[in-house]
Design a protein around this motif. Structure first.
Motif, mmCIF file in Angstrom:
data_model
loop_
_atom_site.group_PDB
_atom_site.id
_atom_site.type_symbol
_atom_site.label_atom_id
_atom_site.label_comp_id
_atom_site.label_asym_id
_atom_site.label_seq_id
_atom_site.Cartn_x
_atom_site.Cartn_y
_atom_site.Cartn_z
ATOM 1 N N UNK A 1 0.156 -5.191 -6.354
ATOM 2 C CA UNK A 1 -0.493 -6.374 -5.807
ATOM 3 C C UNK A 1 0.469 -7.119 -4.887
ATOM 4 N N UNK A 2 0.029 -7.317 -3.643
ATOM 5 C CA UNK A 2 0.798 -8.101 -2.675
ATOM 6 C C UNK A 2 0.418 -9.561 -2.855
ATOM 7 N N UNK A 3 1.295 -10.341 -3.473
ATOM 8 C CA UNK A 3 0.911 -11.690 -3.881
ATOM 9 C C UNK A 3 0.736 -12.648 -2.694
ATOM 10 N N UNK A 4 1.329 -12.334 -1.554
ATOM 11 C CA UNK A 4 1.230 -13.241 -0.412
ATOM 12 C C UNK A 4 -0.068 -13.069 0.372
ATOM 13 N N UNK A 5 -0.687 -11.892 0.252
ATOM 14 C CA UNK A 5 -1.963 -11.664 0.933
ATOM 15 C C UNK A 5 -3.127 -11.558 -0.036
ATOM 16 N N UNK A 6 -2.810 -11.303 -1.314
ATOM 17 C CA UNK A 6 -3.867 -11.161 -2.312
ATOM 18 C C UNK A 6 -4.468 -9.773 -2.392
ATOM 19 N N UNK A 7 -3.900 -8.815 -1.641
ATOM 20 C CA UNK A 7 -4.419 -7.441 -1.654
ATOM 21 C C UNK A 7 -3.846 -6.652 -2.821
ATOM 22 N N UNK A 8 -4.673 -5.785 -3.384
ATOM 23 C CA UNK A 8 -4.254 -4.923 -4.473
ATOM 24 C C UNK A 8 -4.566 -3.479 -4.128
ATOM 25 N N UNK A 9 -3.602 -2.596 -4.423
ATOM 26 C CA UNK A 9 -3.743 -1.175 -4.099
ATOM 27 C C UNK A 9 -3.502 -0.345 -5.358
ATOM 28 N N UNK A 10 -4.334 0.690 -5.518
ATOM 29 C CA UNK A 10 -4.279 1.538 -6.709
ATOM 30 C C UNK A 10 -4.103 2.987 -6.315
ATOM 31 N N UNK A 11 -3.328 3.706 -7.121
ATOM 32 C CA UNK A 11 -3.115 5.130 -6.853
ATOM 33 C C UNK A 11 -2.793 5.842 -8.156
ATOM 34 N N UNK A 12 -3.050 7.147 -8.170
ATOM 35 C CA UNK A 12 -2.787 7.936 -9.364
ATOM 36 C C UNK A 12 -3.875 7.781 -10.405
ATOM 37 N N UNK A 13 -3.692 8.458 -11.517
ATOM 38 C CA UNK A 13 -4.650 8.381 -12.622
ATOM 39 C C UNK A 13 -4.007 8.963 -13.864
ATOM 40 N N UNK A 14 -4.389 8.440 -14.993
ATOM 41 C CA UNK A 14 -3.901 9.010 -16.253
ATOM 42 C C UNK A 14 -4.609 10.339 -16.511
ATOM 43 N N UNK A 15 -3.849 11.299 -16.972
ATOM 44 C CA UNK A 15 -4.334 12.670 -17.125
ATOM 45 C C UNK A 15 -4.529 12.973 -18.614
ATOM 46 N N UNK B 1 0.835 -1.209 0.000
ATOM 47 C CA UNK B 1 0.000 0.000 0.000
ATOM 48 C C UNK B 1 0.869 1.259 0.000
ATOM 49 N N UNK B 2 1.906 1.267 0.823
ATOM 50 C CA UNK B 2 2.786 2.424 0.901
ATOM 51 C C UNK B 2 3.488 2.678 -0.427
ATOM 52 N N UNK B 3 3.893 1.605 -1.098
ATOM 53 C CA UNK B 3 4.543 1.756 -2.403
ATOM 54 C C UNK B 3 3.572 2.332 -3.417
ATOM 55 N N UNK B 4 2.354 1.808 -3.441
ATOM 56 C CA UNK B 4 1.349 2.292 -4.388
ATOM 57 C C UNK B 4 1.070 3.781 -4.184
ATOM 58 N N UNK B 5 1.002 4.218 -2.955
ATOM 59 C CA UNK B 5 0.689 5.616 -2.669
ATOM 60 C C UNK B 5 1.798 6.564 -3.109
ATOM 61 N N UNK B 6 3.052 6.110 -3.051
ATOM 62 C CA UNK B 6 4.181 6.989 -3.347
ATOM 63 C C UNK B 6 4.662 6.899 -4.789
ATOM 64 N N UNK B 7 4.250 5.860 -5.495
ATOM 65 C CA UNK B 7 4.840 5.579 -6.797
ATOM 66 C C UNK B 7 4.353 6.467 -7.948
ATOM 67 N N UNK B 8 3.081 6.872 -8.026
ATOM 68 C CA UNK B 8 2.637 7.644 -9.197
ATOM 69 C C UNK B 8 3.359 8.977 -9.339
ATOM 70 N N UNK B 9 3.427 9.461 -10.574
ATOM 71 C CA UNK B 9 4.137 10.711 -10.865
ATOM 72 C C UNK B 9 3.534 11.919 -10.164
#
Length: 318
Positions: free
Chosen positions: A295-309, A250-258
């Motif tokens: 996607x965290x493959x060991x827990x099955x959770x998926x996190x999304x962040x950002x959006x195409x502009x 989750x932390x990676x997903x939140x910080x990764x988008x441009x």
């Protein structure tokens, strides 16, 4: 991964040899340099094209990535995208594709990407990557309109410990169609590079897929560079599959988008001018896809962040 098991340069050499065999169909020009090096011009003094760009991108990834053209109906004005997939994304993207080898000097400017970097290992990045390639030939990709001068060929030969006649240089300028395609094909690589900057454990990234729209080439270098960067920054989509906790994913997903960057919100060419052409003054966190799925493959959770502009894409890509 054990040293030498992926054979990045051997894989890339097969791709380069295939381009030589298909030179007429790909509209690339093959020649020998003064030191015996093989030169493949894919867009400087020859037409090149989309397929040449796709093959260069796969060679740049050391043969550990699949690069293809796909249709994305979300981008109405730019419906064709480059899709990149790799089941060894860290090695393919950071160990090979990343344009991290400065080969400038004597009025010549070029950043080297491709598996020859894994033989030379002259960049600080390789302190993080344990992989060491073993090969009898090497392939390097240059984003430039000019073939490497003898001094650069000698520099690469010395660093890779190979004779010049065992080196293959693939090159195309940013303004060309092949150059445009192979640069936008770095959409997965920039996600990996930013993850590394964010100190996410690279060994926990186990798979990846990404896509970005193909902009129209432009004869002006700054405009062309701006379009290829903006295609990723405002139009790129990447999904990483990672090991570890859901919280880390989750932390990676939140910080990764441009859009997490302070410089987000203007066309790249405008940002580049604002910093007076100093590439390194631009916030490095800007260089990442617009939208990210982790996607965290060991827990099955998926996190999304950002959006195409889409508005920024229309402003930049024309």
């Amino acid at each position: 991964m054990k040293d030498g098991t992926a054979f990045l340069n051997d894989n890339a050499q097969k791709i380069a040899d295939g381009m030589i065999g298909d030179a007429e169909r790909l509209r690339v020009a093959v020649s020998k340099g003064s030191l015996g090096e093989t030169l493949i011009d894919a867009g400087a003094k020859t037409a090149g094209g989309i397929e040449a760009g796709l093959r260069i991108a796969e060679a740049a990834m050391g043969g550990l990535g699949d690069v293809s053209l796909v249709i994305d109906r979300v981008s109405e004005r730019w419906p064709f995208s480059v899709e990149v997939r790799s089941s060894q994304p860290v090695l393919a993207c950071l160990g090979s594709q990343y344009a991290g080898w400065n080969l400038s000097g004597g009025g010549y400017f070029a950043m080297g990407s491709g598996p020859a970097r894994a033989l030379a290992r002259v960049e600080p990045l390789f302190e993080t990557l344990s992989y060491k390639d073993k090969a009898k030939s090497a392939v390097l990709v240059l984003e430039t309109a000019e073939p490497p001068p003898p001094a650069v060929v000698e520099k690469v030969a010395k660093a890779t410990k190979l004779p010049a006649e065992k080196l293959t240089f693939l090159y195309a300028p940013t303004q060309s169609l092949a150059g445009t395609v192979q640069i936008v094909s770095r959409v997965l690589e920039v996600a990996l590079h930013k993850a590394n900057d964010l100190k996410f454990p690279l060994e926990n990234i186990v798979d990846g897929v990404a896509a970005a729209p193909i902009p129209a080439p432009h004869p002006d270098f700054l405009t062309a560079m701006g379009r290829t960067n903006d295609a990723i920054i405002y139009g790129g989509l990447a999904q990483l599959f990672v090991k570890g906790s859901a919280d880390d994913a989750r932390a990676l997903a939140e910080k990764l988008p441009s859009r997490a960057s302070r410089d987000y919100g203007q066309p790249f060419a405008t940002i580049f001018k604002k910093f007076k052409g100093d590439f390194y003054a631009i916030d490095p966190l800007l260089f990442s896809p617009a939208e990210v799925i982790v996607t965290a493959i060991e827990s099955g959770d998926t996190f999304r962040a950002g959006a195409r502009d889409q508005k920024m894409l229309q402003q930049s890509l024309g």
